[in-house]
Design an enzyme around this catalytic site. Structure first.
Site, PDB file in Angstrom:
ATOM      1  N   ARG A 126       0.860  -1.381  -0.134  1.00 56.22           N
ATOM      2  CA  ARG A 126      -0.084  -0.080   0.154  1.00 56.22           C
ATOM      3  C   ARG A 126       0.742   1.524   0.013  1.00 56.22           C
ATOM      4  NH1 ARG A 126      -3.293  -3.972   2.289  1.00 56.22           N
ATOM      5  NH2 ARG A 126      -5.012  -4.239   1.187  1.00 56.22           N
ATOM      6  N   ASP A 155      -0.161  -6.416  -3.717  1.00 46.73           N
ATOM      7  CA  ASP A 155      -1.410  -6.265  -3.468  1.00 46.73           C
ATOM      8  C   ASP A 155      -2.047  -5.372  -4.543  1.00 46.73           C
ATOM      9  OD1 ASP A 155      -4.049  -5.687  -1.964  1.00 46.73           O
ATOM     10  OD2 ASP A 155      -2.911  -6.406  -0.300  1.00 46.73           O
ATOM     11  N   HIS A 231      -6.533  -9.492  -4.411  1.00 43.84           N
ATOM     12  CA  HIS A 231      -5.527  -8.580  -4.193  1.00 43.84           C
ATOM     13  C   HIS A 231      -4.617  -8.583  -5.333  1.00 43.84           C
ATOM     14  CE1 HIS A 231      -6.984  -7.112  -0.566  1.00 43.84           C
ATOM     15  NE2 HIS A 231      -7.192  -8.353  -0.103  1.00 43.84           N
ATOM     16  N   GLU A 295      -9.833 -12.495   1.075  1.00 51.09           N
ATOM     17  CA  GLU A 295     -10.878 -11.214   0.344  1.00 51.09           C
ATOM     18  C   GLU A 295     -10.609 -11.258  -1.080  1.00 51.09           C
ATOM     19  OE1 GLU A 295     -10.560  -7.598   3.646  1.00 51.09           O
ATOM     20  OE2 GLU A 295      -8.943  -7.703   2.230  1.00 51.09           O
ATOM     21  N   TRP A 363      -8.017 -14.185  10.819  1.00 45.90           N
ATOM     22  CA  TRP A 363      -7.590 -12.735  11.105  1.00 45.90           C
ATOM     23  C   TRP A 363      -8.913 -12.152  11.599  1.00 45.90           C
ATOM     24  CZ3 TRP A 363     -10.163  -8.775   8.207  1.00 45.90           C
ATOM     25  CH2 TRP A 363     -10.321  -9.201   7.283  1.00 45.90           C
ATOM     26  N   TYR A 388      -3.798  -6.175  15.194  1.00 51.55           N
ATOM     27  CA  TYR A 388      -3.691  -5.217  14.073  1.00 51.55           C
ATOM     28  C   TYR A 388      -3.126  -3.761  14.582  1.00 51.55           C
ATOM     29  CZ  TYR A 388      -5.501  -7.903  10.316  1.00 51.55           C
ATOM     30  OH  TYR A 388      -5.466  -8.951   9.393  1.00 51.55           O
ATOM     31  N   LEU A 389      -1.937  -3.452  14.138  1.00 47.63           N
ATOM     32  CA  LEU A 389      -1.467  -2.044  14.546  1.00 47.63           C
ATOM     33  C   LEU A 389      -1.709  -1.043  13.790  1.00 47.63           C
ATOM     34  CD1 LEU A 389       2.168  -3.279  15.637  1.00 47.63           C
ATOM     35  CD2 LEU A 389       0.190  -3.526  17.256  1.00 47.63           C
ATOM     36  N   ASP A 390      -2.599  -1.028  12.962  1.00 49.13           N
ATOM     37  CA  ASP A 390      -3.021  -0.037  11.934  1.00 49.13           C
ATOM     38  C   ASP A 390      -4.341   0.668  12.387  1.00 49.13           C
ATOM     39  OD1 ASP A 390      -3.624  -2.568  11.018  1.00 49.13           O
ATOM     40  OD2 ASP A 390      -4.889  -1.657   9.438  1.00 49.13           O
ATOM     41  N   TRP A 441      -0.761  -2.736   8.269  1.00 48.18           N
ATOM     42  CA  TRP A 441      -1.311  -2.314   6.941  1.00 48.18           C
ATOM     43  C   TRP A 441      -1.007  -0.756   7.025  1.00 48.18           C
ATOM     44  CZ3 TRP A 441      -1.720  -6.799   4.682  1.00 48.18           C
ATOM     45  CH2 TRP A 441      -2.016  -7.864   5.283  1.00 48.18           C
ATOM     46  N   GLU A 443      -2.251   1.740   4.619  1.00 51.05           N
ATOM     47  CA  GLU A 443      -3.196   2.542   4.049  1.00 51.05           C
ATOM     48  C   GLU A 443      -2.932   3.726   4.687  1.00 51.05           C
ATOM     49  OE1 GLU A 443      -4.196  -0.594   4.805  1.00 51.05           O
ATOM     50  OE2 GLU A 443      -5.623  -1.254   3.638  1.00 51.05           O
TER      51      GLU A 443
END
Length: 508
Positions: A126, A155, A231, A295, A363, A388-390, A441, A443
């Site tokens: 990303r 991705d 993806h 996904e 996840w 998830y650290l985002d 992630w 983004e």
């Protein structure tokens, strides 16, 4: 004041001073950890044969990552059954070092990890991260006794690895014209805001091999991830003929969320995937290769005559089942070359369509991991509300933007138990929990500074949860406070552990 908490430690009076009288004594098989210790200390420790020894040696049997440390005023002994344990012991010595007057406190310490897989995933697809920063991340993982660095290399928004013979993957797939500003949906409405700023970059195979070597010299394994069969918009921008609508040109995707463009199921698409994975395994010697799998919208297969015919010929009930078939094809290819596959898992039902020897990463919910173990899989736990650290760390006006949703706090991550409910630990062969992994992630993390802010101090809490078990949060916080100067010495400006008490200190 060590993070993660060691299994047992007993303090003694006195200190071992690192002066000209100290000498490094290296047993067979301890050469790489000894070289690392020299690098961290900035000294050769070449005192005379009669000097005070700092011994690193392989000794005894037991858990390969366990180690024992005995520091007295006149000698230091670091022993372990295997090189991996010595690497962890070196990191403990690194944390214990008094930088003002180079010395170690006298103590006796024994230590071993709770889980064999203690990982961190960084998404460089990303937002591309410069290679020097990836070296820094490796060192920070080793510092906290994390032993796996998963690189999310491809991705919809970018392809980051050079593939020989397929130059368009990086000439086209590594670059997008702009990036979405904010989440893909805002107040229930699709987002149409973009920054108009081109973004991209990729790593050569030589650069990635250098990262692998650097990590191995610190006891860290780099695991590559190549997303398949969804993806893949960046791949299809480079080679649209491998999709389900080959006459439709596609730019690299500039948005976030889930893209409907997926790979076709013809021979050319599978051949390219095999060629990519073959080059990946040559660069990354890791036993495991992550092949994505999550996904993957199947509407294009359902609307594709070629995909429907492929499903019929394979005896599948519907085109959606091509996902499991596709992943098994890639699993078989890697298995024939001595490698094991990892896939994301989104539900217990999805696990049932995969071969049992594929390691799965649940996840969405830890319950899916428990179901996967019951079905016979090895599992790497990664439930998003705990790893998830985002996500934002605090619900506070000054907090930088993050993934939409409830904040994931330091306490949430520190309290995460990958073995909740009595799940068994896997030795890498039997079904069970192989370990756990934190994900970041990107983004909403376009720069290394953003990544650092999101990683720390939460990665410290995660390291404790997977190495020693979460234990008492207040006791952990007491050890975390003196750990902040160590983080700053590594060039990290961590987020405050909580808005208020530590906030002023973090600004210093």
């Amino acid at each position: 004041m060590i993070i993660p908490r060691p299994a047992a430690v007993e303090r003694h009076a006195g200190r071992f001073t690192l002066d000209r009288g100290a000498r490094l004594s290296v047993g067979p098989g301890a050469e790489r950890p000894a070289a690392l210790l020299r690098e961290y200390l900035g000294a050769d420790l070449t005192g005379s044969a009669e000097g005070r020894p700092v011994l690193l040696a392989l000794r005894g049997d037991g858990e390969p990552e366990s180690y024992a440390l005995d520091i007295g005023p006149e000698s230091v002994s670091l022993t372990a059954p295997a090189e991996a344990g010595l690497f962890h012991g070196v990191q403990t010595l690194r944390q214990l070092l008094d930088a003002d007057e180079p010395s170690w406190p006298c103590l006796t310490l024994t230590d071993r990890p709770r889980l064999p897989w203690r990982g961190f995933l960084l998404d460089v697809a990303r937002h591309f991260m410069p290679m020097p920063y990836l070296f820094q991340v490796v060192d920070r993982l080793a510092f906290h006794k994390l032993n796996v660095f998963q690189l999310h290399l491809t991705d919809d928004q970018g392809w980051r690895m050079e593939i020989e013979g397929h130059p368009r993957l990086t000439e086209v797939g590594a670059w997008r014209s702009e990036s979405m500003v904010g989440p893909d949906v805002v107040d229930g409405v699709p987002n149409d805001r973009y920054d108009g700023v081109p973004h991209g970059g990729f790593y050569t195979q030589r650069e990635l091999a250098g990262l692998v070597d650097y990590a191995a010299a610190r006891g860290v394994t780099v695991v590559p991830e190549i997303e398949l069969p969804g993806h893949v918009r960046a791949l299809l921008a480079a080679y649209p003929e491998l999709g389900n609508f080959p006459d439709r040109p596609l730019p690299v995707w500039a948005g976030w969320g889930v893209c409907e463009d997926i790979l076709g199921v013809g021979d050319a698409a599978l051949d390219l995937c095999r060629e990519v994975l073959d080059q990946v395994r040559r660069v990354f010697p890791s036993l495991y290769v992550h092949i994505g799998g999550e996904e993957c919208p199947t509407v294009q297969w359902e609307n594709s005559p070629a995909a429907r015919e492929k499903a019929r010929l394979l005896g599948l009930a519907e085109p959606a089942e091509l996902r499991g078939w596709f992943l098994q094809e890639m699993r078989d290819f890697l298995a024939d070359r001595g490698r094991r596959s990892i896939c994301w898992d989104e539900s217990g039902h999805a696990v049932g369509s995969l071969p049992r020897d594929i390691t799965v990463v649940p996840w969405r919910d830890a319950a899916h991991g428990a179901e996967a173990v019951r079905r016979g899989h090895r599992v790497i736990m990664a439930p998003h509300r705990s790893t998830y650290l985002d996500y934002q760390q605090h619900r506070h006006p000054e907090e930088p933007p993050g993934q939409p949703g409830h904040p994931v706090t330091l306490a949430d991550i520190h309290g995460f138990d990958p073995l909740a409910g009595g799940l068994p630990v896997s030795d890498g062969e039997a079904p069970g929990v192989l370990g756990a992994q934190a994900q970041l992630w990107t983004e909403f993390a376009p720069t290394p500074a953003h990544v650092d802010y999101l990683m720390f101090p939460r990665l410290c809490g995660f390291a404790e949860a997977v190495w020693s078990g979460s234990g008492d949060f207040a006791e952990f916080r007491a050890r975390l406070e003196p750990h902040y100067p160590r983080l700053r010495a590594l060039g990290i400006r961590p987020a405050p552990a909580e808005r208020g008490a530590l906030a002023g200190r973090m600004q210093q």
